[in-house]
Scaffold this motif. Structure first.
Motif, PDB file in Angstrom:
ATOM      1  N   ALA A  35       4.179   6.351  -0.186  1.00  0.00           N
ATOM      2  CA  ALA A  35       3.869   5.283   1.043  1.00  0.00           C
ATOM      3  C   ALA A  35       4.231   5.731   2.219  1.00  0.00           C
ATOM      4  CB  ALA A  35       4.678   4.061   0.838  1.00  0.00           C
ATOM      5  N   ARG A 345      13.157   1.457   1.483  1.00  0.00           N
ATOM      6  CA  ARG A 345      12.344   0.762   0.467  1.00  0.00           C
ATOM      7  C   ARG A 345      11.172   1.321   0.176  1.00  0.00           C
ATOM      8  NH1 ARG A 345      14.595  -4.350  -0.312  1.00  0.00           N
ATOM      9  NH2 ARG A 345      15.497  -5.315   1.574  1.00  0.00           N
ATOM     10  N   SER A 346      10.503   1.856   1.217  1.00  0.00           N
ATOM     11  CA  SER A 346       9.208   2.616   0.692  1.00  0.00           C
ATOM     12  C   SER A 346       9.390   3.722  -0.035  1.00  0.00           C
ATOM     13  CB  SER A 346       8.401   2.885   2.030  1.00  0.00           C
ATOM     14  OG  SER A 346       7.196   3.685   1.677  1.00  0.00           O
ATOM     15  N   ARG A 349      10.947   3.241  -3.601  1.00  0.00           N
ATOM     16  CA  ARG A 349       9.831   2.441  -4.601  1.00  0.00           C
ATOM     17  C   ARG A 349       8.890   3.509  -5.319  1.00  0.00           C
ATOM     18  NH1 ARG A 349       8.565  -2.808  -0.687  1.00  0.00           N
ATOM     19  NH2 ARG A 349      10.438  -4.110  -1.350  1.00  0.00           N
ATOM     20  N   THR A 350       8.988   4.553  -4.676  1.00  0.00           N
ATOM     21  CA  THR A 350       7.964   5.687  -5.541  1.00  0.00           C
ATOM     22  C   THR A 350       8.632   6.409  -6.613  1.00  0.00           C
ATOM     23  OG1 THR A 350       8.857   7.272  -3.985  1.00  0.00           O
ATOM     24  CG2 THR A 350       7.204   6.048  -3.033  1.00  0.00           C
TER      25      THR A 350
END
Length: 350
Positions: A35, A345-346, A349-350
């Protein structure tokens, strides 16, 4: 903030000034699309909102922390654990600081992640006794590893800020099999060639201070923190914020209070860690490419540490990502918490 800065020698005319400068409050298989793009200059404010808090407001706490002491490696480490979810350890800078300046700014992440904060050896509320032979980056790495084991965690994500980023990087070089993600925030430069640009930036900002502030910064504020009154420390913090914050008023929202251990030990811890770091630098070019943990590098666009220093990490750590936080100095989680938390967060989350 006072007591958390490395002293840098800056030339003004024929005089050499000792000015508080740099630290935390003071040198992978991730090729798949994520992201956050591999490099972003800067994050758009429409995508990630800038901080909307006034200088006197703080984010509301999101969880009640679990606090305690954990004995490992012959010392007692004070810790706070906030939230639930995947574990994220957060390393403060200094060296010779405490974790307090992260809170409450990072607490928004506690809805998804279990945040582990602790005071490093000899500082904060951890054991104040110093074994001088145990003050090194290697020992700080072993302390972190022992705490991971003591908390029964197989893998963790790890974030280090300023000097804490050096400890985080050293941990990744030795124990990356226990890491899910690595986050380096406004890292101390890992090579000396960025020092001149850093010093020039600090010098330029120093010249922008009032004559009274310049005098205070080069006299009172260069004394050991243990010799200063709380009022003097607060005044030094206010002046130093003008060197490291895009909006110095936001420094007023931070808990810069220093425990007795930090006041007593910070200078010794800094000196010994700096010596250890100088040894680490020799092989850094060959070490960085061995990091195979998904890595995010964050840099405030107003940090006196040159952007080139973070770009150097990005260029040498395979598959790493770099994000520039706009309108932020050395403490992006304080100045732009919404941008900062969104970036984490981005990535996580990966």
């Amino acid at each position: 903030m006072r007591g958390l800065f490395v002293l840098y020698k800056l030339a003004t005319g024929t005089a050499i000034l000792l000015v508080t400068a740099l630290t935390a409050c003071s040198s992978m298989a991730t090729s798949a699309a994520t992201a956050i793009p591999p490099i972003t200059y800067p994050i758009s404010n429409t995508a990630i909102p800038t901080n909307t808090l006034s200088p006197t407001e703080k984010p509301a706490p999101t969880a009640t922390p679990i606090k305690g002491l954990q004995a490992v490696n012959g010392t007692q480490f004070y810790y706070e654990i906030i939230g639930k979810g995947a574990p994220l350890f957060v390393l403060h800078g200094g060296p010779g600081n405490s974790h307090r300046y992260f809170l409450p700014y990072m607490e928004a992440l506690s809805d998804e992640y279990q945040l582990f904060f602790y005071d490093q050896r000899g500082t904060g509320l951890s054991d104040g006794h110093l074994d001088l032979a145990a003050i090194s980056i290697d020992q700080f790495v072993e302390d972190l590893e022992a705490l991971r084991v003591a908390f029964g965690l197989e893998k963790i994500s790890l974030m280090g800020h300023s000097w804490g980023a050096i400890v985080a990087l050293a941990y990744a070089l030795k124990y990356q099999e226990h890491l899910d993600h690595l986050i380096l925030v406004d890292s101390t430069p890992v090579v000396n060639r960025f020092d001149i640009e850093f010093s020039n930036t600090i010098q330029k900002r120093f010249q922008g201070l009032s004559p009274d502030a310049q005098h205070e910064l080069t006299t009172t504020c260069t004394r050991p923190g243990a010799e200063l009154s709380p009022e003097a420390i607060a005044e030094c913090n206010q002046i130093e914020a003008q060197l490291k914050f895009y909006d110095p008023a936001k420094a007023a929202t931070v808990d810069w209070a220093m425990e007795e251990n930090t006041l007593k030990n910070s200078a010794t811890v800094r000196a010994l860690i700096t010596s250890s770091f100088n040894r680490m630098q020799h092989d850094i070019d060959t070490q960085l490419p061995t990091v195979r943990v998904p890595t995010l590098i964050i840099h405030g666009d107003f940090d006196p540490i040159p952007l080139g220093s973070s770009e150097y990490l990005h260029q040498h750590i395979p598959g790493s990502q770099i994000v520039l936080i706009s309108q932020s100095g050395h403490f992006p989680f304080i100045e732009q918490p919404e941008q900062f938390v969104a970036a984490l967060r981005s990535f996580l989350r990966t």
